[in-house]
Scaffold this motif. Structure first.
Motif, mmCIF file in Angstrom:
data_model
loop_
_atom_site.group_PDB
_atom_site.id
_atom_site.type_symbol
_atom_site.label_atom_id
_atom_site.label_comp_id
_atom_site.label_asym_id
_atom_site.label_seq_id
_atom_site.Cartn_x
_atom_site.Cartn_y
_atom_site.Cartn_z
ATOM 1 N N ASN A 174 0.986 -1.123 -0.065
ATOM 2 C CA ASN A 174 0.072 0.072 0.007
ATOM 3 C C ASN A 174 1.045 1.105 -0.055
ATOM 4 O O ASN A 174 1.581 1.494 0.866
ATOM 5 C CB ASN A 174 -1.042 0.086 1.228
ATOM 6 C CG ASN A 174 -1.840 1.067 1.114
ATOM 7 O OD1 ASN A 174 -1.802 2.114 0.223
ATOM 8 N ND2 ASN A 174 -2.618 1.218 2.506
ATOM 9 N N VAL A 193 -10.202 -4.137 2.952
ATOM 10 C CA VAL A 193 -9.379 -2.888 2.832
ATOM 11 C C VAL A 193 -10.585 -1.665 3.063
ATOM 12 O O VAL A 193 -11.280 -1.693 2.740
ATOM 13 C CB VAL A 193 -8.997 -2.455 1.263
ATOM 14 C CG1 VAL A 193 -8.430 -1.286 1.175
ATOM 15 C CG2 VAL A 193 -7.927 -3.700 1.084
ATOM 16 N N GLY A 194 -9.771 -0.874 4.267
ATOM 17 C CA GLY A 194 -10.789 0.140 4.697
ATOM 18 C C GLY A 194 -10.861 1.377 3.818
ATOM 19 O O GLY A 194 -9.640 1.762 3.266
ATOM 20 N N ARG B 72 -10.083 -0.719 13.232
ATOM 21 C CA ARG B 72 -9.082 -0.376 12.352
ATOM 22 C C ARG B 72 -8.586 -1.155 11.466
ATOM 23 O O ARG B 72 -8.114 -2.152 11.789
ATOM 24 C CB ARG B 72 -8.226 0.348 13.254
ATOM 25 C CG ARG B 72 -6.815 1.303 12.414
ATOM 26 C CD ARG B 72 -7.123 2.490 12.368
ATOM 27 N NE ARG B 72 -6.131 3.310 11.685
ATOM 28 C CZ ARG B 72 -6.331 4.658 11.303
ATOM 29 N NH1 ARG B 72 -7.512 4.937 11.496
ATOM 30 N NH2 ARG B 72 -5.488 5.212 10.812
ATOM 31 N N MET B 73 -8.440 -0.920 10.023
ATOM 32 C CA MET B 73 -7.975 -1.929 9.116
ATOM 33 C C MET B 73 -6.420 -1.675 8.913
ATOM 34 O O MET B 73 -6.088 -0.633 9.138
ATOM 35 C CB MET B 73 -8.737 -1.603 7.743
ATOM 36 C CG MET B 73 -10.106 -1.610 7.815
ATOM 37 S SD MET B 73 -10.975 -3.200 8.532
ATOM 38 C CE MET B 73 -10.444 -4.286 7.267
ATOM 39 N N ILE B 74 -5.811 -2.853 8.751
ATOM 40 C CA ILE B 74 -4.273 -2.631 8.282
ATOM 41 C C ILE B 74 -4.136 -2.006 6.970
ATOM 42 O O ILE B 74 -3.362 -1.172 6.718
ATOM 43 C CB ILE B 74 -3.722 -3.947 8.345
ATOM 44 C CG1 ILE B 74 -3.880 -4.682 9.516
ATOM 45 C CG2 ILE B 74 -2.064 -4.044 7.907
ATOM 46 C CD1 ILE B 74 -3.432 -6.152 9.808
ATOM 47 N N LEU B 75 -4.881 -2.429 6.090
ATOM 48 C CA LEU B 75 -4.856 -1.740 4.677
ATOM 49 C C LEU B 75 -5.881 -0.611 4.652
ATOM 50 O O LEU B 75 -7.173 -1.040 4.585
ATOM 51 C CB LEU B 75 -5.050 -2.802 3.500
ATOM 52 C CG LEU B 75 -3.717 -3.738 3.488
ATOM 53 C CD1 LEU B 75 -4.172 -4.804 2.776
ATOM 54 C CD2 LEU B 75 -2.296 -3.194 3.123
ATOM 55 N N ARG B 76 -5.540 0.525 4.204
ATOM 56 C CA ARG B 76 -6.483 1.489 4.052
ATOM 57 C C ARG B 76 -6.334 2.352 2.776
ATOM 58 O O ARG B 76 -5.145 2.561 2.567
ATOM 59 C CB ARG B 76 -6.785 2.455 5.120
ATOM 60 C CG ARG B 76 -6.953 1.902 6.412
ATOM 61 C CD ARG B 76 -6.991 2.893 7.607
ATOM 62 N NE ARG B 76 -8.077 3.660 7.786
ATOM 63 C CZ ARG B 76 -8.114 4.859 7.775
ATOM 64 N NH1 ARG B 76 -7.142 5.746 8.101
ATOM 65 N NH2 ARG B 76 -9.136 5.757 7.861
#
Lengths: 311, 80
Positions: A174, A193-194, B72-76
């Motif tokens: 990322n 994925v947020g 809280r996500m690791i990947l955002r």
């Protein structure tokens, strides 16, 4: 799942990998080294970078490294595919808008300097950049300078993920929201994925359940600054030469490749309604989500064979 | 030997004919299969069409597909 966080390309970089511990460590180090070397190559804020040397060579043939040649070549492909809405030759307009230093430096200074808006108008377009495959050479027209900020980060994220995947069973890279996903976390059939809320970056507006591939988001909120009393951001509309005034705060694109996701995210953000519809029809492999000023999540395009699931 | 050949031929002929007639009689008296009768088909209940993603989102029911995350996500992905 092992993660590595560091800062590069004025962005937070997150590497995520799963596999045999010693191999994961080697893979993470290799990927990080590649990203840091690529930043040195593609930054326009270092006079000694290869991109800066290419810009200084405008009007003559420049012998490029394979990586720079490939990114400029891909940039030409996406310049055509986005009907010119992604355009690396907007560099003079970016400078006019005050984006003359890195974003980290602008944030430290609190504002961007006033610049001369009466710059010489460009006659050449990015389409007139010439490439020689045999000699890996690039020739920019004499009046043209380019910024690869709109494509390089995605391209680097995908290349770094491919490098990392040689050492691990699954991984994700990322680069400031532009990411590439390979394989899946153990016991899962998707990546979570947020999707950041552009009005409140500390919270997520939704969670995307994604298959392998790329996701990228462009936002007018992230790289924004004050130039005098005027609010500016880095997404320049090539038709006006001014920061775009879209109805969306951010646009997220899911695509098979990171360079596609990143360039189309910018194009869809800049495009008006008809252009967005047309881009979606011409590129059925894309899924495009936009967040409007009220925080509503809207689908601008949905890949026909999409297996993306959202919750 | 010739007479035995003739006897065996006649025996096979009559045995085959007799078996055929017995089979015919058995099948003729067997129960008939159900005949197709449209009146006996039960009508299916009417189902609403499944809405497309766009329709769901435009109708404001997007929460069924897009739910705000609580963790809280690791990947955002938030923009560059």
């Amino acid at each position: 799942m092992q993660t590595e966080n560091f800062r590069s390309m004025n962005s937070d970089i997150v590497l995520v990998a799963e596999g045999e511990a010693s191999q994961v460590n080697v893979g993470l180090v290799t990927a990080q080294k590649f990203i840091e070397e690529s930043e040195k190559r593609f930054t326009r804020f270092d006079e000694q970078s290869e991109l800066s040397r290419l810009n200084r060579s405008a009007g003559t043939w420049f012998s490029a490294s394979p990586d720079l040649f490939e990114v400029v070549k891909e940039a030409q492909v996406y310049f055509q595919k986005t009907n010119g809405l992604f355009d690396p030759s907007i560099l003079p307009h970016l400078k006019n808008a005050g984006y003359v230093h890195s974003m980290d430096e602008i944030r430290r200074n609190g504002s961007a300097p006033q610049t001369d808006h009466s710059s010489t108008p460009m006659i050449s377009t990015f389409a007139s950049v010439r490439l020689n495959e045999k000699t890996s050479s690039i020739r920019l027209p004499a009046d043209l300078q380019i910024d690869l900020g709109g494509i390089a980060k995605g391209w680097i994220a995908e290349r770094a993920a491919c490098l990392l995947s040689q050492y691990v069973s699954s991984c994700a890279v990322n680069a400031g929201g532009d990411m590439f996903l390979i394989g899946y976390p153990h016991g899962q059939d998707c990546w979570e994925v947020g999707l950041e809320d552009p009005r409140n970056p500390s919270s997520d507006i939704s969670v995307l359940l994604l298959q392998e591939g790329a996701v990228a988001t462009s936002s007018i909120m992230k790289r924004s600054w004050k130039q005098g009393n005027v609010s500016r951001h880095h997404l320049i509309d090539p038709r006006t030469g001014q920061p775009a005034t879209p109805p969306w705060l951010s646009v997220t694109v899911l695509a098979p490749h990171a360079a596609a996701a990143e360039t189309f995210a910018k194009a869809f953000l800049i495009a008006d309604t008809d252009e967005a519809r047309s881009l979606g029809e011409q590129n059925p492999e894309l899924t495009v989500l936009a967040v409007d000023k009220n925080g509503n999540l809207i689908s601008l395009a949905q890949a026909r064979e999409s297996v993306h699931v959202f919750h | 030997m010739k007479i035995w050949k003739k006897i065996i031929r006649i025996w096979f002929t009559f045995a085959s004919l007799f078996s055929f007639l017995i089979g015919w009689a058995v099948l003729a008296h067997a129960p008939k299969p159900n005949q197709f009768n449209p009146a006996r088909i039960q009508s299916m209940p009417q189902l609403d069409p499944v809405p497309s993603l766009d329709q769901v989102m435009l109708s404001g029911n997007s929460q069924t597909l897009f739910r705000p995350s609580q963790r809280r996500m690791i990947l955002r992905s938030g923009g560059s």
